[in-house]
Design an enzyme around this catalytic site. Sequence first.
Site, PDB file in Angstrom:
ATOM      1  N   GLY A   9     -22.990 -33.848 -25.241  1.00  0.00           N
ATOM      2  CA  GLY A   9     -23.682 -33.274 -26.392  1.00  0.00           C
ATOM      3  C   GLY A   9     -24.208 -34.336 -27.347  1.00  0.00           C
ATOM      4  N   ASN A  34     -24.507 -26.528 -23.483  1.00  0.00           N
ATOM      5  CA  ASN A  34     -25.501 -26.832 -24.518  1.00  0.00           C
ATOM      6  C   ASN A  34     -25.988 -28.274 -24.406  1.00  0.00           C
ATOM      7  OD1 ASN A  34     -27.040 -25.985 -26.771  1.00  0.00           O
ATOM      8  ND2 ASN A  34     -25.665 -27.104 -28.149  1.00  0.00           N
ATOM      9  N   PHE A  79     -14.855 -32.940 -28.503  1.00  0.00           N
ATOM     10  CA  PHE A  79     -16.093 -32.443 -29.115  1.00  0.00           C
ATOM     11  C   PHE A  79     -16.470 -31.048 -28.608  1.00  0.00           C
ATOM     12  CE2 PHE A  79     -16.866 -37.116 -28.984  1.00  0.00           C
ATOM     13  CZ  PHE A  79     -17.127 -37.334 -30.318  1.00  0.00           C
ATOM     14  N   SER A 123     -15.271 -29.742 -39.272  1.00  0.00           N
ATOM     15  CA  SER A 123     -16.544 -29.655 -39.989  1.00  0.00           C
ATOM     16  C   SER A 123     -16.292 -29.436 -41.473  1.00  0.00           C
ATOM     17  CB  SER A 123     -17.321 -28.471 -39.421  1.00  0.00           C
ATOM     18  OG  SER A 123     -18.368 -28.113 -40.284  1.00  0.00           O
ATOM     19  N   TYR A 147     -17.678 -19.359 -37.274  1.00  0.00           N
ATOM     20  CA  TYR A 147     -17.648 -20.736 -36.754  1.00  0.00           C
ATOM     21  C   TYR A 147     -16.646 -21.577 -37.536  1.00  0.00           C
ATOM     22  CZ  TYR A 147     -19.034 -25.629 -36.313  1.00  0.00           C
ATOM     23  OH  TYR A 147     -19.008 -26.991 -36.149  1.00  0.00           O
ATOM     24  N   LYS A 151     -12.835 -23.452 -36.554  1.00  0.00           N
ATOM     25  CA  LYS A 151     -12.456 -24.858 -36.816  1.00  0.00           C
ATOM     26  C   LYS A 151     -11.153 -24.904 -37.610  1.00  0.00           C
ATOM     27  CE  LYS A 151     -15.825 -27.033 -34.804  1.00  0.00           C
ATOM     28  NZ  LYS A 151     -15.527 -27.803 -33.576  1.00  0.00           N
ATOM     29  N   PHE A 176     -19.827 -34.109 -42.058  1.00  0.00           N
ATOM     30  CA  PHE A 176     -20.798 -33.507 -42.968  1.00  0.00           C
ATOM     31  C   PHE A 176     -22.077 -33.220 -42.141  1.00  0.00           C
ATOM     32  CE2 PHE A 176     -18.800 -32.803 -47.053  1.00  0.00           C
ATOM     33  CZ  PHE A 176     -17.521 -33.158 -46.671  1.00  0.00           C
ATOM     34  N   ASN A 196     -31.858 -24.167 -36.068  1.00  0.00           N
ATOM     35  CA  ASN A 196     -31.410 -23.643 -37.367  1.00  0.00           C
ATOM     36  C   ASN A 196     -31.277 -24.758 -38.384  1.00  0.00           C
ATOM     37  OD1 ASN A 196     -30.984 -20.807 -37.054  1.00  0.00           O
ATOM     38  ND2 ASN A 196     -29.344 -21.322 -35.620  1.00  0.00           N
ATOM     39  N   ASN A 197     -30.969 -25.955 -37.887  1.00  0.00           N
ATOM     40  CA  ASN A 197     -30.693 -27.078 -38.798  1.00  0.00           C
ATOM     41  C   ASN A 197     -31.980 -27.732 -39.255  1.00  0.00           C
ATOM     42  OD1 ASN A 197     -27.988 -27.453 -36.705  1.00  0.00           O
ATOM     43  ND2 ASN A 197     -27.709 -27.161 -38.897  1.00  0.00           N
ATOM     44  N   LEU A 198     -31.898 -28.354 -40.415  1.00  0.00           N
ATOM     45  CA  LEU A 198     -33.092 -28.897 -41.056  1.00  0.00           C
ATOM     46  C   LEU A 198     -33.782 -29.988 -40.229  1.00  0.00           C
ATOM     47  CD1 LEU A 198     -34.924 -28.987 -43.545  1.00  0.00           C
ATOM     48  CD2 LEU A 198     -33.366 -30.680 -44.529  1.00  0.00           C
ATOM     49  N   GLY A 291     -25.512 -17.145 -47.122  1.00  0.00           N
ATOM     50  CA  GLY A 291     -24.362 -17.972 -46.753  1.00  0.00           C
ATOM     51  C   GLY A 291     -24.519 -19.436 -47.161  1.00  0.00           C
TER      52      GLY A 291
HETATM   53  P1  NAD Z   1     -23.396 -30.126 -28.927  1.00  0.00           P
HETATM   54  O1  NAD Z   1     -23.566 -28.674 -28.645  1.00  0.00           O
HETATM   55  O2  NAD Z   1     -24.557 -31.018 -28.776  1.00  0.00           O
HETATM   56  O3  NAD Z   1     -22.211 -30.707 -28.014  1.00  0.00           O
HETATM   57  C1  NAD Z   1     -21.107 -29.934 -27.623  1.00  0.00           C
HETATM   58  C2  NAD Z   1     -20.885 -30.177 -26.136  1.00  0.00           C
HETATM   59  O4  NAD Z   1     -19.764 -29.393 -25.692  1.00  0.00           O
HETATM   60  C3  NAD Z   1     -22.083 -29.766 -25.277  1.00  0.00           C
HETATM   61  O5  NAD Z   1     -22.374 -30.794 -24.360  1.00  0.00           O
HETATM   62  C4  NAD Z   1     -21.604 -28.512 -24.558  1.00  0.00           C
HETATM   63  O6  NAD Z   1     -22.208 -28.353 -23.300  1.00  0.00           O
HETATM   64  C5  NAD Z   1     -20.113 -28.757 -24.470  1.00  0.00           C
HETATM   65  N1  NAD Z   1     -19.305 -27.552 -24.361  1.00  0.00           N
HETATM   66  C6  NAD Z   1     -19.363 -26.422 -25.116  1.00  0.00           C
HETATM   67  N2  NAD Z   1     -18.431 -25.541 -24.721  1.00  0.00           N
HETATM   68  C7  NAD Z   1     -17.733 -26.134 -23.710  1.00  0.00           C
HETATM   69  C8  NAD Z   1     -16.654 -25.719 -22.895  1.00  0.00           C
HETATM   70  N3  NAD Z   1     -16.085 -24.522 -23.037  1.00  0.00           N
HETATM   71  N4  NAD Z   1     -16.184 -26.580 -21.959  1.00  0.00           N
HETATM   72  C9  NAD Z   1     -16.757 -27.798 -21.790  1.00  0.00           C
HETATM   73  N5  NAD Z   1     -17.790 -28.235 -22.523  1.00  0.00           N
HETATM   74  C10 NAD Z   1     -18.277 -27.416 -23.487  1.00  0.00           C
HETATM   75  O7  NAD Z   1     -22.774 -30.239 -30.394  1.00  0.00           O
HETATM   76  P2  NAD Z   1     -22.553 -31.536 -31.308  1.00  0.00           P
HETATM   77  O8  NAD Z   1     -23.493 -31.451 -32.428  1.00  0.00           O
HETATM   78  O9  NAD Z   1     -22.499 -32.753 -30.471  1.00  0.00           O
HETATM   79  O10 NAD Z   1     -21.117 -31.200 -31.890  1.00  0.00           O
HETATM   80  C11 NAD Z   1     -19.927 -31.711 -31.300  1.00  0.00           C
HETATM   81  C12 NAD Z   1     -18.732 -31.124 -32.044  1.00  0.00           C
HETATM   82  O11 NAD Z   1     -18.825 -31.457 -33.429  1.00  0.00           O
HETATM   83  C13 NAD Z   1     -18.637 -29.609 -31.968  1.00  0.00           C
HETATM   84  O12 NAD Z   1     -17.272 -29.246 -31.841  1.00  0.00           O
HETATM   85  C14 NAD Z   1     -19.182 -29.160 -33.304  1.00  0.00           C
HETATM   86  O13 NAD Z   1     -18.648 -27.926 -33.702  1.00  0.00           O
HETATM   87  C15 NAD Z   1     -18.731 -30.286 -34.210  1.00  0.00           C
HETATM   88  N6  NAD Z   1     -19.573 -30.439 -35.413  1.00  0.00           N
HETATM   89  C16 NAD Z   1     -20.919 -30.605 -35.283  1.00  0.00           C
HETATM   90  C17 NAD Z   1     -21.715 -30.719 -36.415  1.00  0.00           C
HETATM   91  C18 NAD Z   1     -23.216 -30.876 -36.304  1.00  0.00           C
HETATM   92  O14 NAD Z   1     -23.908 -30.648 -37.297  1.00  0.00           O
HETATM   93  N7  NAD Z   1     -23.777 -31.273 -35.176  1.00  0.00           N
HETATM   94  C19 NAD Z   1     -21.132 -30.677 -37.683  1.00  0.00           C
HETATM   95  C20 NAD Z   1     -19.757 -30.521 -37.783  1.00  0.00           C
HETATM   96  C21 NAD Z   1     -18.986 -30.405 -36.629  1.00  0.00           C
HETATM   97  N1  UDP Z   2     -32.892 -25.755 -44.523  1.00  0.00           N
HETATM   98  C1  UDP Z   2     -34.193 -25.360 -44.798  1.00  0.00           C
HETATM   99  N2  UDP Z   2     -34.997 -24.976 -43.752  1.00  0.00           N
HETATM  100  C2  UDP Z   2     -34.576 -24.976 -42.461  1.00  0.00           C
HETATM  101  C3  UDP Z   2     -33.255 -25.395 -42.189  1.00  0.00           C
HETATM  102  C4  UDP Z   2     -32.446 -25.769 -43.251  1.00  0.00           C
HETATM  103  O1  UDP Z   2     -34.616 -25.337 -45.953  1.00  0.00           O
HETATM  104  O2  UDP Z   2     -35.343 -24.605 -41.555  1.00  0.00           O
HETATM  105  C5  UDP Z   2     -32.026 -26.215 -45.632  1.00  0.00           C
HETATM  106  C6  UDP Z   2     -30.768 -25.396 -45.806  1.00  0.00           C
HETATM  107  O3  UDP Z   2     -31.007 -24.283 -46.662  1.00  0.00           O
HETATM  108  C7  UDP Z   2     -29.803 -26.426 -46.403  1.00  0.00           C
HETATM  109  C8  UDP Z   2     -30.252 -27.751 -45.764  1.00  0.00           C
HETATM  110  O4  UDP Z   2     -31.596 -27.517 -45.330  1.00  0.00           O
HETATM  111  O5  UDP Z   2     -30.001 -26.538 -47.808  1.00  0.00           O
HETATM  112  C9  UDP Z   2     -29.406 -28.155 -44.574  1.00  0.00           C
HETATM  113  O6  UDP Z   2     -29.333 -27.077 -43.666  1.00  0.00           O
HETATM  114  P1  UDP Z   2     -28.658 -27.221 -42.232  1.00  0.00           P
HETATM  115  O7  UDP Z   2     -28.731 -25.877 -41.562  1.00  0.00           O
HETATM  116  O8  UDP Z   2     -29.251 -28.376 -41.514  1.00  0.00           O
HETATM  117  O9  UDP Z   2     -27.152 -27.623 -42.566  1.00  0.00           O
HETATM  118  P2  UDP Z   2     -25.989 -26.782 -43.290  1.00  0.00           P
HETATM  119  O10 UDP Z   2     -26.622 -25.729 -44.143  1.00  0.00           O
HETATM  120  O11 UDP Z   2     -25.180 -26.218 -42.181  1.00  0.00           O
HETATM  121  O12 UDP Z   2     -25.264 -27.791 -44.104  1.00  0.00           O
END
Ligand code: NAD
Ligand code: UDP
Length: 336
Positions: A9, A34, A79, A123, A147, A151, A176, A196-198, A291
């Site tokens: 990932g 994913n 992860f 997270s 979600y 965690k 973060f 969904n993320n910015l 949210g």
């Molecule tokens: P990602 O989806 O890119 O990576 C997660 C990986 O886990 C993927 O490769 C997916 O295929 C694998 N996976 C999912 N379910 C599985 C299962 N049941 N068995 C084996 N593999 C599985 O996500 P990421 O952004 O790299 O996030 C990694 C971790 O960090 C996650 O636990 C996520 O919740 C956490 N996290 C991410 C963020 C973020 O913004 N990216 C923020 C806070 C926490």
């Molecule tokens: N955001 C936005 N447009 C988008 C996606 C996110 O304005 O298409 C904003 C969102 O409201 C937040 C910031 O960007 O203020 C970060 O959002 P993200 O979803 O990346 O992270 P999280 O809200 O989970 O911290």
Amino acid sequence: MILVTGGAGYIGSHTCVELLNAGKEIVVLDNFANSSRKSLERVLQISRKPFAVVEGDIRDQAVLEKTLKDFGCTAVIHFAGLKSVLESVNSPLDYYDNNVIGSHRLLRAMQTSGVKRMIFSSSATVYGDPKFLPYTEDHPLNPVNPYGRTKLIVEEMLRDLSASDPTWSIGILRYFNPIGAHESGLIGEDPKGVPNNLLPFVAQVAVGRRERLNIWGNDYDTADGTGVRDYIHVVDLAQGHVAALKSLEQTGCFALNLGTGRGNSVLEVVKAFEQASGKPIPYDMRPRRSGDIASCYAATDRATRYLGGWRATRDIETMCRDHWRWQSQNPNGYAG
Ligand code: NAD
Ligand code: UDP
């Protein structure tokens, strides 16, 4: 040997590079729900160090036990999991199944195999609405979506386990907002569907895959009215894991924030990305997304103390530049 679950990932692949660069041996276990195998080919291309890959699911205890034994693992960086807030609201059982039951099976497999060192991806969402900022690790934990609750449940499971058996070493890392990509542009974030993320959304606008950004709210109590977040470069985050691995030499359970301690607004990020990419990012102001909170940023002192001086060093300009290099070199992500 370190087992990296979810190593294909976004954060996992960057951490694999840093682990290999630090001379660690790793085995990646991923079900590719994913992610793409290509990310691991790129990890090899960057690091030039071979490593093992097992296609498997963390809910399959037998596969986990076999992998831990066959490869002689001594620690796990965990992860693997599902990470979309929106999806978790619509499909909570999938999230409890994957994230909670999956983590439970993994811990059980570790226990039966005598592997008692783990780093867990938590997270900042575990904090919920801020009672004060910056969030310290002692801030009350009150996640506001499924979600975040998955965690928190895993965190509680880890604390209970450590209290019952003090020979475990457990590091809980609360991320973060990770953004950016490896400076080679070979690995990066590759979300499926509409992001969904910015940052991934902004990057897809810049590269021409989407027309306009929706900014969710400009009436927050922040300097310019748009939401403020603590964006951290994914390579800084990855290096935090290498530092955390060292801290597992002591037993016990610790929880640390991984952030920069600074916040940037949506408009600041858009401007930084426009500068980094040289592309305009047209946007429309929309009502607040349900949210969302106004501001979120980390207290970082405890992490720096526990992690031997580690701190995030890359600024928002570098984050945007690296994110753009990945996006422009791979407009369709790993799909080519
Ligand atoms: P990602 O989806 O890119 O990576 C997660 C990986 O886990 C993927 O490769 C997916 O295929 C694998 N996976 C999912 N379910 C599985 C299962 N049941 N068995 C084996 N593999 C599985 O996500 P990421 O952004 O790299 O996030 C990694 C971790 O960090 C996650 O636990 C996520 O919740 C956490 N996290 C991410 C963020 C973020 O913004 N990216 C923020 C806070 C926490
Ligand atoms: N955001 C936005 N447009 C988008 C996606 C996110 O304005 O298409 C904003 C969102 O409201 C937040 C910031 O960007 O203020 C970060 O959002 P993200 O979803 O990346 O992270 P999280 O809200 O989970 O911290």
